[in-house]
Design an enzyme around this catalytic site. Sequence first.
Site, short mmCIF file in Angstrom:
data_model
loop_
_atom_site.label_atom_id
_atom_site.label_comp_id
_atom_site.label_asym_id
_atom_site.label_seq_id
_atom_site.Cartn_x
_atom_site.Cartn_y
_atom_site.Cartn_z
CB SER A 36 -8.82 -1.41 4.69
OG SER A 36 -9.38 -2.64 4.30
CD GLU A 42 -5.26 0.31 2.89
OE1 GLU A 42 -5.92 0.18 1.84
OE2 GLU A 42 -4.99 -0.65 3.65
NE ARG A 88 -3.62 -2.55 0.23
CZ ARG A 88 -3.34 -3.72 -0.34
NH1 ARG A 88 -2.26 -3.85 -1.10
NH2 ARG A 88 -4.13 -4.76 -0.16
#
EC number: 1.3.1.98
Length: 312
Positions: A229, A299, A178
């Site tokens: 998320s 995130e 990520r």
Amino acid sequence: MTTAPCVPNASSVARLSGRIQAGIPLAPLTTFRVGGKAEWYCEPHNNLELQQCLAWARAQGIPVTLLGAGSNLLISDAGLPGLVIHTRRLRGMQLLEGGRIWAAAGEPLVNLARAAAKRGWSGLEWAIGIPGTLGGAVVMNAGAHGRAMSDVLVEVQILDEEQEPCRLEPVDLQFGYRRSRLQDSPWTVTGATLQLLPGRDPAQVQRQTQRHLNQRLSSQPYHLPSCGSVFRNPETHPAGWLIEQVGLKGYRIGGAQISERHANFILNCGQASANDIYRLICLAQEKVYQRWSIFLEPEVRILGSFDDPLIS
């Protein structure tokens, strides 16, 4: 990419044909449905207009924030200073030879996944449930089911800090989980080229794509606004499991709630503020760190001003 802010003058705004607006609400443009207003806002229709907007902001000495699908953002209730550039008009897709797809930064990732599956090109089945644009997916190295953008990317087209077009290869982007170099750079993604596996049975690829979507819909809460998320998964345990173990599953602050279905999701239950959501993020970090000394790294991109700092 910022200097001391100044007030943009009327003539410079007029030269952009009225495309730059003041005080536009940002909440409707994010999947959380929270956040204040943009000080200045524009939706360029092509790369030339994008370059003009970037050059205008640079000349005014104001910060720039790029907004795609708004699916991985938490914007402060106070809004954002400077210029917010929404890429939703920067769309387009070309299916090239040999399983290659080019698309503009504002093209929804789901469109690429569906087009590839229909052609019988494998490699984007995992992307069907990700509610973002190609540009945002490249910047964040979005992924699911053990796959990520870095697995299929062959080239990124950008505007550099001088608003000049450049092409970058994956090796230039320092991809991680990520992560990419683009997150901390002044570059603006305008498009990308992906390499998929051609020659598969279209029906089979479409079935696999649908299975990924069904799995996502069955395991994650999509009935209320969220960002997806909230935290990156640590190496030890999934973030959702850690949050559940400290008793926060279903916990609520104001109009925001940690999902009872998946604890790495925070939901806007109707009247949440950005600060409600932010306080839940801080609480989850605090409780998990107190119990296991594990740092939950967001995130979600947190933009604008908030009262209390996150754990870092």
